[in-house]
Scaffold this motif. Structure first.
Motif, short mmCIF file in Angstrom:
data_model
loop_
_atom_site.label_atom_id
_atom_site.label_comp_id
_atom_site.label_asym_id
_atom_site.label_seq_id
_atom_site.Cartn_x
_atom_site.Cartn_y
_atom_site.Cartn_z
N LEU A 167 -45.13 112.06 40.73
CA LEU A 167 -45.76 110.98 39.91
C LEU A 167 -45.36 109.36 40.85
N VAL A 168 -44.13 108.92 40.44
CA VAL A 168 -43.94 107.55 41.19
C VAL A 168 -44.05 107.67 42.33
N LEU A 169 -44.07 108.34 42.89
CA LEU A 169 -43.44 108.61 44.89
C LEU A 169 -45.53 108.64 44.98
N ARG A 170 -46.36 108.94 44.28
CA ARG A 170 -47.58 109.24 44.63
C ARG A 170 -48.03 108.04 44.60
N ARG A 171 -47.67 107.33 43.97
CA ARG A 171 -48.44 105.48 42.58
C ARG A 171 -47.93 104.93 44.80
N VAL A 172 -46.08 105.19 44.64
CA VAL A 172 -46.33 104.44 45.89
C VAL A 172 -47.04 104.75 47.52
N LEU A 173 -46.72 105.63 47.51
CA LEU A 173 -48.42 106.51 48.54
C LEU A 173 -48.98 105.06 48.55
N GLU A 174 -49.94 105.81 47.30
CA GLU A 174 -51.14 105.40 47.55
C GLU A 174 -50.72 104.10 47.66
N ALA A 175 -49.98 103.40 46.99
CA ALA A 175 -50.52 101.70 47.08
C ALA A 175 -50.35 101.27 48.91
N ALA A 176 -49.47 102.16 49.66
CA ALA A 176 -48.82 101.77 51.04
C ALA A 176 -50.20 101.74 51.72
N VAL A 177 -50.93 102.99 51.16
CA VAL A 177 -52.20 103.43 52.22
C VAL A 177 -53.26 102.19 51.67
N ARG A 178 -53.30 101.88 50.57
CA ARG A 178 -54.10 101.04 49.89
C ARG A 178 -53.86 98.99 50.95
N ALA A 179 -52.55 99.19 50.89
CA ALA A 179 -51.94 98.19 52.01
C ALA A 179 -52.03 98.37 53.47
N GLY A 180 -53.01 99.35 53.89
CA GLY A 180 -53.12 99.14 54.98
C GLY A 180 -52.35 100.66 55.99
N ALA A 181 -51.23 101.56 55.40
CA ALA A 181 -51.05 102.02 56.31
C ALA A 181 -51.63 103.80 56.14
N ARG A 182 -51.38 104.11 57.13
CA ARG A 182 -52.27 105.23 57.07
C ARG A 182 -51.47 106.67 55.98
N MET A 183 -51.90 107.65 56.39
CA MET A 183 -51.40 109.19 55.15
C MET A 183 -50.67 109.98 56.97
N ALA A 184 -49.63 109.79 57.29
CA ALA A 184 -48.66 110.98 58.21
C ALA A 184 -48.76 111.91 58.01
N GLU A 185 -49.10 112.57 59.63
CA GLU A 185 -49.97 114.03 59.57
C GLU A 185 -47.94 114.47 59.94
N PRO A 186 -47.86 115.55 59.76
CA PRO A 186 -46.68 116.60 59.86
C PRO A 186 -46.06 116.31 60.79
N GLY A 187 -44.86 116.14 60.72
CA GLY A 187 -44.46 115.66 61.69
C GLY A 187 -44.95 114.59 62.81
N GLU A 188 -45.30 113.98 61.97
CA GLU A 188 -45.78 112.53 63.43
C GLU A 188 -44.71 111.42 63.21
N PHE A 189 -43.40 111.65 62.60
CA PHE A 189 -42.91 110.62 62.55
C PHE A 189 -41.88 111.29 63.92
N THR A 190 -41.74 112.44 64.07
CA THR A 190 -40.89 113.35 64.95
C THR A 190 -41.48 112.80 66.01
N ARG A 191 -42.92 112.93 65.71
CA ARG A 191 -43.69 113.27 67.35
C ARG A 191 -43.45 111.84 68.11
N ARG A 192 -43.71 110.65 67.19
CA ARG A 192 -43.38 109.34 67.41
C ARG A 192 -42.05 109.22 68.21
N ALA A 193 -40.77 109.96 67.63
CA ALA A 193 -39.54 109.66 68.57
C ALA A 193 -39.79 110.32 70.06
N TYR A 194 -40.59 111.24 70.09
CA TYR A 194 -40.79 111.87 71.38
C TYR A 194 -41.67 111.32 72.12
N LEU A 195 -43.16 110.92 71.22
CA LEU A 195 -43.87 109.49 72.91
C LEU A 195 -43.38 107.98 72.39
N GLY A 196 -41.58 108.06 72.30
CA GLY A 196 -41.11 106.62 72.45
C GLY A 196 -39.94 107.35 72.94
#
Ligand code: GDP
Length: 471
Positions: A94-123
């Motif tokens: 629950l804690v983690l979900r609340r923090v995630l929701e707050a991050a989204v409301r503050a302007g972030a977008r929920m990542a898709e599966p593997g998206e962090f690694t995809r960015r490492a590749y694209l980078g």
């Protein structure tokens, strides 16, 4: 770096109750967004890269979400090559979900599966083979798969593929340069030179292809079927193999019915014992030899353990079971005959079993026999050695240097090998050098699919660097 990227966020740890759980943000706004939630002694935006701070997270209404440690990592030396903030929270779902929701409301977008690694590749920090290795490291179920994946993550596959590609590109560029500028680049004796390169490259690809098969076994384990007539000791062998490690029981939906698989380790090699439910049922002596059931397990097996009761003479049933396997769809699958119950007075020798194997058409590499006692555990070490021998030609210890090839890599390697064979044919046929380049480039491109590199830019760069100095 691409600037217009958005900032993504996700819970990076497994969901469940745990001491710590991490919410990760990555992207140009990662620090700013985290700052909107975080309050501590310092603003996160004032922190240096690779520093951490203690503070509180609160949502926009000021409701405290958790106490956290925020770790700030600034581009470009981060996992994604972007700015990254990791918020180490308490590990409740629950804690983690609340923090995630707050991050989204503050302007972030929920990542898709593997998206962090995809960015490492694209980078450009990792190539495709390394991105794949990340997944293999995470899903590794045994030490060898893990060490091979870690090697691949360090670039072992990239290095091998890149070397091969560079050679092919060099030859292609040479041909093109020679055709453009025959005064400075000679194609005399080129056939001989390129044949050496082709032979060497093909050998290296074949070696990798062999490793691809081993890689599958390393990663997924050796699918093993235990068969034999009732009372031979199949369940006892199963228990011997499972030993203390028996644990992971998974229901896997098969194509026609559900099969039960159990995983175990045998001297560092993972075995997946197939349809062990079926084995248990055949304990019931009323059920006949259970050929049908055994065959279903045998169909998908990499290894067949044929258990015979060595305290009794080899029976017709043993022979017909072996024959059935050999003549069935799985005739290529290696068989280990286990002469069980060798703690008793035995009447079947290894030589007897070997001659039965031979009679049924198995070569010494495909069929082996050894004595074992499920009751005392004697012979387990020999079984382990035999499995090494059958699947890794006894040389599994060099896994330090290897990588785990998947079906995609395998297909790319096969395509490359075929293209190189066509070049050899052209050389043999004595056609003009300009014909070579099409197939050389096809091989180059196929190999590039493994690392995810593009073709044209590379070619341009390479020609420029190698051949056009001063021009
Ligand atoms: P299955 O029907 O093939 O699964 O055979 P089991 O594993 O149920 O074994 C049949 C019988 O043989 C049981 O009574 C076991 O205790 C016995 N048995 C199995 N392995 C050994 C062994 O290595 N030595 C001895 N002495 N008995 C064994």
């Amino acid at each position: 770096m691409i600037q217009e990227k958005d900032t993504i966020c996700a819970i990076a740890t497994a969901v469940g109750s745990a001491g710590i759980g991490t919410v990760r943000l990555s992207g140009p706004e990662a620090v700013a967004i985290a700052d909107r939630l975080f309050s501590g002694k310092k603003r996160l935006s004032e922190m240096n890269t690779y520093t951490a701070a203690y503070g509180q997270l609160a949502d926009e209404e000021g409701r405290v979400l958790d106490e956290v440690i925020a770790l700030v990592m600034l581009a470009p030396h981060t996992y994604t090559t972007e700015d990254v903030v990791e918020l180490s929270c308490h590990g409740g779902p629950l804690v983690l979900r609340r923090v995630l929701e707050a991050a989204v409301r503050a302007g972030a977008r929920m990542a898709e599966p593997g998206e962090f690694t995809r960015r490492a590749y694209l980078g450009g920090r990792i190539d495709l083979s390394e991105a794949e290795a990340v997944m293999d490291v995470i899903s590794a179920e045994n030490d060898r798969a893990l060490s091979a994946s870690l090697n691949q993550l360090k670039g072992s596959l990239r290095k091998e593929v890149t070397e091969l590609r560079e050679k092919l590109l060099y030859e292609t560029a040479y041909i093109e340069s020679a055709l453009d500028d025959p005064e400075n680049y000679s194609l005399d004796d080129f056939g001989g030179r390129i044949s050496l390169v082709l032979d060497d490259s093909r050998q290296r690809i074949s070696k990798m292809l062999r490793e691809a098969d081993e890689g599958r076994l390393l990663r997924g384990g050796i699918r093993t079927a235990i068969i034999g007539r009732p009372n031979a000791g199949k369940s006892s062998i199963l228990n011997l193999l499972l030993g203390e490690e028996r644990a992971i029981v998974t229901d896997i939906a098969g194509t026609t019915r559900d099969t039960l698989e159990e995983k175990t380790m045998l001297g560092g090699i993972q075995l997946v014992l197939i349809d062990t439910a079926g084995i248990r049922e055949t304990e019931d002596a009323v059920e006949q030899i259970g050929v049908k059931r055994a065959m279903a397990a045998v169909d998908t097996a990499d290894l067949i353990l044929l258990v015979v009761d060595a305290a009794e003479p080899l029976s017709e049933e043993d022979a017909s079971l072996l024959k059935e396997i050999r003549e069935g769809g799985q005739g290529e699958t290696p068989v280990l005959v286990l002469l069980n119950k060798n703690d008793l007075t035995t009447v079947i020798s290894v030589a007897d079993a070997k001659s039965l194997l031979e009679k049924t058409g198995y070569s010494a590499e495909e069929g082996m026999a050894l004595e074992i006692s499920a009751a005392t555990g004697e012979g387990k070490a020999e079984l382990e050695r035999a499995v090494h021998e059958l699947f890794f030609s006894g040389r599994i210890e060099d896994s330090q240097e290897r990588y785990i090839l998947n079906a995609r890599h395998k297909e790319a390697l096969e395509t490359a090998a075929e293209a190189l064979s066509r070049v050899s044919e052209s050389v043999d046929a004595g056609v003009g050098e300009d014909f070579y380049t099409i197939d050389l480039l096809a091989a180059y491109e196929a190999l590039g699919r493994i690392t995810g590199e593009t073709l044209e830019d590379d070619l341009a760069d390479k020609i420029f660097a190698e051949f056009c100095m001063g021009k």
